[in-house]
Design a protein around this motif. Structure first.
Motif, PDB file in Angstrom:
ATOM      1  N   ARG A 175       0.830  -1.216   0.000  1.00  0.00           N
ATOM      2  CA  ARG A 175       0.000   0.000   0.000  1.00  0.00           C
ATOM      3  C   ARG A 175       0.855   1.253   0.000  1.00  0.00           C
ATOM      4  NH1 ARG A 175      -4.380  -0.770   4.651  1.00  0.00           N
ATOM      5  NH2 ARG A 175      -2.887  -2.287   5.449  1.00  0.00           N
ATOM      6  N   LEU A 176       1.926   1.266   0.795  1.00  0.00           N
ATOM      7  CA  LEU A 176       2.807   2.424   0.799  1.00  0.00           C
ATOM      8  C   LEU A 176       3.440   2.629  -0.579  1.00  0.00           C
ATOM      9  CD1 LEU A 176       4.368   4.715   2.095  1.00  0.00           C
ATOM     10  CD2 LEU A 176       6.028   3.027   2.941  1.00  0.00           C
ATOM     11  N   ASP A 177       3.896   1.549  -1.199  1.00  0.00           N
ATOM     12  CA  ASP A 177       4.493   1.653  -2.525  1.00  0.00           C
ATOM     13  C   ASP A 177       3.485   2.207  -3.538  1.00  0.00           C
ATOM     14  OD1 ASP A 177       6.814   1.059  -4.288  1.00  0.00           O
ATOM     15  OD2 ASP A 177       5.403  -0.306  -5.239  1.00  0.00           O
ATOM     16  N   GLU A 178       2.244   1.770  -3.435  1.00  0.00           N
ATOM     17  CA  GLU A 178       1.208   2.289  -4.335  1.00  0.00           C
ATOM     18  C   GLU A 178       0.981   3.783  -4.121  1.00  0.00           C
ATOM     19  OE1 GLU A 178      -2.051  -0.245  -3.346  1.00  0.00           O
ATOM     20  OE2 GLU A 178      -1.456  -1.828  -4.775  1.00  0.00           O
ATOM     21  N   LEU A 179       1.000   4.218  -2.865  1.00  0.00           N
ATOM     22  CA  LEU A 179       0.812   5.643  -2.591  1.00  0.00           C
ATOM     23  C   LEU A 179       1.961   6.464  -3.170  1.00  0.00           C
ATOM     24  CD1 LEU A 179      -0.466   5.623   1.123  1.00  0.00           C
ATOM     25  CD2 LEU A 179      -1.803   5.801  -0.987  1.00  0.00           C
ATOM     26  N   LEU A 180       3.189   5.964  -3.077  1.00  0.00           N
ATOM     27  CA  LEU A 180       4.335   6.692  -3.613  1.00  0.00           C
ATOM     28  C   LEU A 180       4.271   6.835  -5.131  1.00  0.00           C
ATOM     29  CD1 LEU A 180       7.167   5.184  -1.383  1.00  0.00           C
ATOM     30  CD2 LEU A 180       6.382   7.567  -1.385  1.00  0.00           C
ATOM     31  N   HIS A 181       3.501   5.973  -5.787  1.00  0.00           N
ATOM     32  CA  HIS A 181       3.348   6.047  -7.244  1.00  0.00           C
ATOM     33  C   HIS A 181       2.016   6.683  -7.663  1.00  0.00           C
ATOM     34  CE1 HIS A 181       6.522   2.952  -6.907  1.00  0.00           C
ATOM     35  NE2 HIS A 181       6.911   3.415  -8.068  1.00  0.00           N
ATOM     36  N   SER A 182       1.282   7.230  -6.717  1.00  0.00           N
ATOM     37  CA  SER A 182      -0.042   7.776  -7.027  1.00  0.00           C
ATOM     38  C   SER A 182       0.065   9.084  -7.805  1.00  0.00           C
ATOM     39  CB  SER A 182      -0.821   8.012  -5.735  1.00  0.00           C
ATOM     40  OG  SER A 182      -0.208   9.039  -4.975  1.00  0.00           O
ATOM     41  N   PRO A 183      -0.970   9.442  -8.569  1.00  0.00           N
ATOM     42  CA  PRO A 183      -0.943  10.705  -9.323  1.00  0.00           C
ATOM     43  C   PRO A 183      -0.722  11.925  -8.443  1.00  0.00           C
ATOM     44  CG  PRO A 183      -2.717   9.293 -10.121  1.00  0.00           C
ATOM     45  CD  PRO A 183      -2.166   8.631  -8.890  1.00  0.00           C
TER      46      PRO A 183
END
Length: 302
Positions: A264-272
């Motif tokens: 989840r943290l990794d996904e947030l770091l790649h969020s728009p």
């Protein structure tokens, strides 16, 4: 960062291991690092993750995530700042952190080669910080005097990266085969270039302060930003971004690479929203991986 990195030879095993773990279907079974440490969730039902980072831009990016995105993803980030490159991996390996965010794959490979007991994995690329050649006196590379003293980072991976930039800019020549087999150039690979420059290794964090005593210095993007070098010094050359292997990313203990909260943290770091924050905040010096931005064609002058 622009371009396709799929063919980059650096750290395929590390990156591949992280990607495979992230894609695994056993995420729920893995649990979170905090749960395994017995911390669980806080009163608001958020899982705490303790993440180490250097102040700029990494800690700033993490603070943006914490203030704007983390709670909705069920996370609470505790951000621990480090002012050098030596401590965050040791703290992670010893269990003092759940993750760190500050380094490249080549830097992690160098650390693991010298610390064989550490079992760390690179999760994914997040952003690229373009290296720059900065000077307080010269306005462009042609203004550098013969025999100019140029500072470079003294750690192996960043030194090699700096030497490549100087070679690509025509300041030095590297011995034939210096970059063979994915190797990193060393000082012994430097051959006399047109300027006959003197290369001086300096601790990366000290390079901005040392610039006043040097004719020029090759400075890591984060330290250049912390010292306001884009505004106070002349940028003589920029590192290319196409197929650049030196993106910065999230690193965890290998056992945690597939943990749900790390994913989840990794996904947030790649969020728009994080991508937009990087582009607006740093105007092309900090480049989201996969973004269209590129560093300025030439550095600002006084």
């Amino acid at each position: 960062m622009t371009g396709d990195r799929a063919g980059a030879p650096w750290g395929r095993a590390l990156r591949g291991a992280g990607a495979a773990a992230l894609a695994a279907a056993v995420l729920a079974a893995c649990g979170s690092p905090s749960e395994r440490a017995g911390e669980g969730t806080d009163d608001e039902g958020l899982t705490a993750l303790r993440v180490g980072a250097t102040p700029t831009p990494h800690a700033e990016i993490l603070r943006f995530v914490e203030e704007n995105l983390a709670a909705d993803a069920g996370l609470r980030l505790e951000i621990v700042e480090y002012t050098d490159y030596n401590q965050p991996n040791a703290a992670l390996a010893e269990g003092e952190l759940d993750a760190n965010y500050y380094q490249t794959v080549p830097f992690l490979e160098e650390y693991l080669a010298g610390n064989t007991d550490a079992d760390l994995s690179y999760v994914s690329d997040v952003h690229l910080e373009a290296f720059g050649v900065y000077s307080e006196d010269a306005a462009d590379l042609e203004d550098l005097p013969r025999g100019a003293e140029i500072g470079v980072p003294n750690d192996t991976s960043n030194l090699g990266r700096a030497l490549r930039l100087l070679a690509d800019s025509g300041v030095i020549s590297l011995a034939e085969g210096a970059e063979g087999a994915g190797g990193s150039p060393a000082l012994d690979d430097v051959e006399d270039g047109p300027l006959g420059v003197e290369i001086t290794p300096v601790e990366a964090a000290q390079l901005p302060r040392s610039l006043q005593d040097l004719d020029a210095a090759v400075v890591n993007g984060n330290y250049a930003l912390e010292a306001d070098l884009p505004e106070t010094a002349n940028a003589l050359a920029w590192e290319g971004t196409e197929n650049n292997p030196y993106a910065n990313g999230l690193v965890v203990r290998s056992e945690d690479a597939g943990a749900e909260d790390i994913v989840r943290l990794d996904e947030l770091l790649h969020s728009p929203r994080v991508r937009d924050f990087m582009e607006e905040r740093w105007q092309g010096i900090v480049i989201p991986v996969g973004g269209e931005a590129s560093p300025p064609a030439s550095g600002p002058s006084d």
